[in-house]
Every structure is written in structure tokens, then in C-alpha cells.
Design a protein around this motif. Structure first.
Motif, PDB file in Angstrom:
ATOM      1  N   HIS A   8       8.088  -3.346  -5.414  1.00  0.00           N
ATOM      2  CA  HIS A   8       9.142  -3.245  -4.399  1.00  0.00           C
ATOM      3  C   HIS A   8       9.134  -1.856  -3.767  1.00  0.00           C
ATOM      4  O   HIS A   8       9.249  -1.709  -2.543  1.00  0.00           O
ATOM      5  CB  HIS A   8      10.492  -3.538  -5.037  1.00  0.00           C
ATOM      6  N   GLN A   9       8.979  -0.829  -4.603  1.00  0.00           N
ATOM      7  CA  GLN A   9       8.916   0.537  -4.089  1.00  0.00           C
ATOM      8  C   GLN A   9       7.675   0.741  -3.225  1.00  0.00           C
ATOM      9  O   GLN A   9       7.736   1.386  -2.173  1.00  0.00           O
ATOM     10  CB  GLN A   9       8.912   1.541  -5.253  1.00  0.00           C
ATOM     11  N   CYS A  10       6.545   0.206  -3.676  1.00  0.00           N
ATOM     12  CA  CYS A  10       5.301   0.371  -2.921  1.00  0.00           C
ATOM     13  C   CYS A  10       5.358  -0.344  -1.576  1.00  0.00           C
ATOM     14  O   CYS A  10       4.818   0.156  -0.576  1.00  0.00           O
ATOM     15  CB  CYS A  10       4.120  -0.154  -3.738  1.00  0.00           C
ATOM     16  N   LEU A  11       6.006  -1.498  -1.541  1.00  0.00           N
ATOM     17  CA  LEU A  11       6.138  -2.217  -0.269  1.00  0.00           C
ATOM     18  C   LEU A  11       6.958  -1.403   0.725  1.00  0.00           C
ATOM     19  O   LEU A  11       6.618  -1.302   1.914  1.00  0.00           O
ATOM     20  CB  LEU A  11       6.774  -3.588  -0.505  1.00  0.00           C
ATOM     21  N   ARG A  12       8.047  -0.802   0.249  1.00  0.00           N
ATOM     22  CA  ARG A  12       8.874   0.040   1.119  1.00  0.00           C
ATOM     23  C   ARG A  12       8.117   1.288   1.554  1.00  0.00           C
ATOM     24  O   ARG A  12       8.279   1.771   2.674  1.00  0.00           O
ATOM     25  CB  ARG A  12      10.153   0.444   0.393  1.00  0.00           C
ATOM     26  N   LYS A  13       7.278   1.794   0.682  1.00  0.00           N
ATOM     27  CA  LYS A  13       6.588   3.057   0.941  1.00  0.00           C
ATOM     28  C   LYS A  13       5.358   2.869   1.830  1.00  0.00           C
ATOM     29  O   LYS A  13       5.120   3.661   2.753  1.00  0.00           O
ATOM     30  CB  LYS A  13       6.178   3.683  -0.393  1.00  0.00           C
ATOM     31  N   TYR A  14       4.563   1.809   1.561  1.00  0.00           N
ATOM     32  CA  TYR A  14       3.288   1.655   2.250  1.00  0.00           C
ATOM     33  C   TYR A  14       3.256   0.522   3.266  1.00  0.00           C
ATOM     34  O   TYR A  14       2.310   0.434   4.054  1.00  0.00           O
ATOM     35  CB  TYR A  14       2.169   1.433   1.230  1.00  0.00           C
ATOM     36  N   GLY A  15       4.264  -0.359   3.253  1.00  0.00           N
ATOM     37  CA  GLY A  15       4.385  -1.394   4.270  1.00  0.00           C
ATOM     38  C   GLY A  15       3.184  -2.316   4.366  1.00  0.00           C
ATOM     39  O   GLY A  15       2.764  -2.940   3.385  1.00  0.00           O
TER      40      GLY A  15
END
Length: 426
Positions: free
Chosen positions: A400-407
Motif C-alpha cells: 500500500h505504501q509502495c503504491l502511494r509512493k511509486y504509483g
């Protein structure tokens, strides 16, 4: 820093306020139920009611003093001018620098603390230190560690409220005192240069885990004349894991615990009580429920642990080398995906096999740690069952954090590496 301009936490985890409140009691209760069950003849979680201890029998000032002395010793070793100093750039969820633009300085001397601790314990044993005391007083020591964790968590929360210029945790600023107390209100609480979260992450808990295991081995030797092969394997496997953690201590600075998590009850109790007293459950079980291993079976378990450790260490080393120096010859030939943040995502090597190969290695090792306890009881397998759920939950939070960070780059990575932890399964 204006505390009032820091965004409130909107996405609550662990069931929100109610879940955090329940976990304040459920986590300590789990520790004591498992330890009590382990000492019964049947060692069955279905064997109720358990012989519940009284508060008076659990509280022992001498054991509390021992726990404080242990944490104090590790704090003293942490402050010794040994090892190296490492700067680490603080980041929030999206990976941007915090508002104060600060860089934290960490003292990386865990391996020195480990060797000094081992030397002190060895000298103490020669002088008559009876490590089997740990087995005899394990419940009291666990209770003392729990009391210490609650006390530390209260001080941490008050510090976060009262200290000016506090850098709050992005996930622990909900405004609800129970939730923020549990998750951790402050990101990296410090007293001067003493980083409380970084200190607790490894020092008292992991070394305490190894010491408890050694206490179980000594107790079994006292009872039966020599330690069993099963006990030796459990001690050796888990000691390797602890030594590896301290040898690669600097890698902790890029973990979710340091970068994103606040330091509250969840981490304080986890590091001071949950890790040392539950991760040592296999050795505790073996004292009262001895197991005989044939050499071929032991050899197979050793190979399984070696496989898990190889995957775990290779994957983590590959990631850490790439983060430090992407043009290092060891990783320069690996395929990557560019992101909008300027960083690149590994999409080959171990990180092209599954998205979290280090978790896969962790779970293989966890299974190997439980096998010396036989297959007639489920209790020694609590660690791998719990750890599987923990890593699946952590993997979901991390993604979830990576999706927000790297899109879009993260979506492309997930398309190219479809399996999260278990190849062809999950």
C-alpha cells in the motif's frame, strides 16, 4: 515545526481505535497463555482451564531489577564509542523529506555489543552464573518485561505530546489517544542522541532471545545430563539469525519500522516482551517435552534452514547493495523500472522471483526452527503460524505504501512480478 499543521492520520490499521484497545490486552495475554500452556504435560491450547498464576506470583522485584539491568547494560553498550556513525534521511509515507529537513545520526555498534554481552555471560557462567534461572522464572521475567513495555510506552506518548518540535509519525497522529498510544505518536523519539526506537529494535529483544535459548539449553542439561540434538539445533539456527541481524544492523535503517512506524506500545511490547519470550518458545517447549532426532532427520532440517537462510540473506544483500550503490558490479546487471521519485525498482534477481523474497526465506527458516520439536504438538509451530500472518499483513501494508509512493511504476512491477511471497501460490 508547527504541530497543528501535521496532517491527521486518516487510514487506521489493526481495526482502528477498538482494535488497538483490544490488542493492548490481547498481546500480553497471548504471551502468558502460550508460556503457561508450554509447561503443561499435554502442551495443548485446547487444554482449559490453565493453572492461572496470581499477580503476586508473577510480580517479583528481583526479576524486574534483572530486566532493568539487562536493558541498562544494552543501553550502556549502545552508547559506547564503538562501531561507525551513519546518517539516515528521515522520510514520510510518500518518501519526501520531513519538514525540518533533518538527518539523523545513528551509532552502528550492535555487533560489538553482542560480542561484549557474550563475553560477559561467559565470564559470569565461569563464575557461577546459573542461566537455568531464566527457565525457572520465565513467567516472572516476561511479566516484568511487559510492565516495562507499558511504562516505556506511557513515557513515549507523554514525550510526544509535551516535547516541542516533535516529529510525529504519519501513521500515529489520529487524534485518538488509545490508537496513537498503541501505534506510536512520535516517529523517532530521542533523548539527546539516544534513539529509543532504534535501540529497542534489536538490542534488548534479540539478544534476550538468544540468552533465553541458552538458559533453556542449560536447564535441559541440568535435567538430563546433556542437551538434546533438537535443543542444539534450535539454539544454533536462532543464534545464526540473531548474529546476522547484528552483522547487518545498518540495513534496519531502511525498514518500515524505522522509516514509517511511530514508536509506541506496538513496537515497545513487541521488542521487549513478544520477541524474546515467544520467539524462544521452541527451546522452552523442549525442556519439558524432549524430542529425539535421528541424524538423517536432523540433516534434512539443517539443509532446510540453510536454504531459508540463503534466500533470506541473498535477497536482503541484493536489495541493500542496490540501495547503497546501484552501479555496484554485483547488481549493475539487474533489470530495473524507473519511478517518478528518481529511484528504480529491482525487477530481476531475487526481486524478480517474488516481491518479498526475504519474507519467503524468513518463513522457510521459521519452519526449520519448529521441526526439531516434532509433529505431535501444534504449540511449537505457533511462531511460523503467527509469522506467516504477520508477514502477509506487513506485505499488504508495504505494498500500500509502495503504491502511494511509486504509483504507475509499482503497478508495472506487480504486473511483471505477480507473486507476493510464495511463488505460484500467493
Amino acid at each position: 515545526m508547527d504541530r497543528h499543521k501535521i496532517p491527521r492520520t486518516k487510514e487506521l490499521e489493526f481495526g482502528g481505535f477498538l482494535g488497538a484497545f483490544c490488542l493492548l490486552f490481547l498481546l500480553p495475554a497471548t504471551v502468558f497463555v502460550l508460556l503457561l500452556t508450554c509447561r503443561t504435560e499435554q502442551a495443548s491450547l485446547l487444554n482449559f482451564p490453565l493453572p492461572l498464576p496470581t499477580l503476586r506470583s508473577l510480580w517479583n522485584p528481583q526479576d524486574f531489577a534483572l530486566v532493568l539491568a539487562w536493558v541498562g547494560l544494552q543501553a550502556l553498550l549502545y552508547m559506547l564509542p564503538l562501531g561507525k556513525l551513519v546518517y539516515f534521511l528521515k522520510q514520510v509515507t510518500e518518501g519526501t523529506v520531513l519538514r525540518d529537513k533533518s538527518r539523523l545520526l545513528y551509532c552502528i555498534n550492535g555487533i560489538h555489543a553482542m560480542w561484549i554481552t557474550a563475553l560477559l555471560v561467559g565470564v559470569g557462567m565461569v563464575a557461577g552464573l546459573r542461566l537455568s534461572y531464566i527457565y525457572d522464572h520465565l513467567l516472572q521475567l516476561a511479566f516484568s518485561a511487559t510492565v516495562l513495555a507499558f511504562g516505556l510506552s506511557i513515557l513515549l506518548y507523554l514525550k510526544a505530546l509535551l516535547a516541542p518540535g516533535t516529529a510525529l509519525a504519519p501513521g500515529g497522529n489520529s487524534g485518538n489517544p488509545i490508537y496513537d498510544f498503541f501505534i506510536g505518536h512520535e516517529l523517532n523519539p530521542r533523548i539527546g542522541t539516544f534513539d529509543l526506537k532504534f535501540f529497542c529494535e534489536l538490542r534488548p529483544g534479540l539478544l534476550g532471545w538468544a540468552l533465553i535459548n541458552m538458559g533453556m539449553l542449560v536447564k535441559e542439561t541440568e535435567l538430563r545430563g546433556n542437551p538434546s540434538l533438537a535443543m542444539i539445533l534450535v539454539n544454533a539456527f536462532q543464534l545464526l539469525y540473531v548474529v546476522d541481524a547484528f552483522w547487518n544492523e545498518e540495513a534496519i535503517l531502511t525498514t518500515m519500522d524505522i522509516v514509517h512506524e511511530g514508536f509506541g506500545f506496538m513496537l515497545a511490547f513487541g521488542n521487549l516482551a513478544w520477541v524474546p519470550f515467544l520467539y524462544s518458545l521452541q527451546s522452552y517447549f523442549l525442556v519439558t517435552h524432549p524430542q529425539k532426532l535421528s541424524l538423517p532427520v536432523a540433516g534434512g532440517i539443517i539443509l532446510l534452514n540453510g536454504l531459508g537462510y540463503s534466500v533470506f540473506r541473498s535477497a536482503n544483500s541484493q536489495k541493500n547493495t542496490f540501495r547503497r550503490n546501484p552501479v555496484d558490479p554485483k547488481v549493475a546487471g539487474l533489470k530495473t523500472i524507473p519511478t517518478a521519485t528518481g529511484r528504480r525498482l529491482l525487477v530481476s534477481g531475487w526481486w524478480g522471483f517474488v516481491r518479498h523474497p526475504n519474507y519467503l526465506g524468513d518463513l522457510i527458516m521459521a519452519f526449520a526452527w519448529s521441526l526439531p520439536c516434532g509433529i505431535s504438538h501444534i504449540l511449537p509451530y505457533f511462531y511460523i503460524l503467527y509469522f506467516t500472518m504477520l508477514l502477509i499483513h506487513r506485505e499488504a501494508r508495504d505494498e500500500h505504501q509502495c503504491l502511494r509512493k511509486y504509483g504507475l511504476a509499482w503497478q508495472e512491477y506487480c504486473r511483471r512480478v505477480p507473486y507476493r511471497i510464495f511463488p505460484y501460490l500467493y
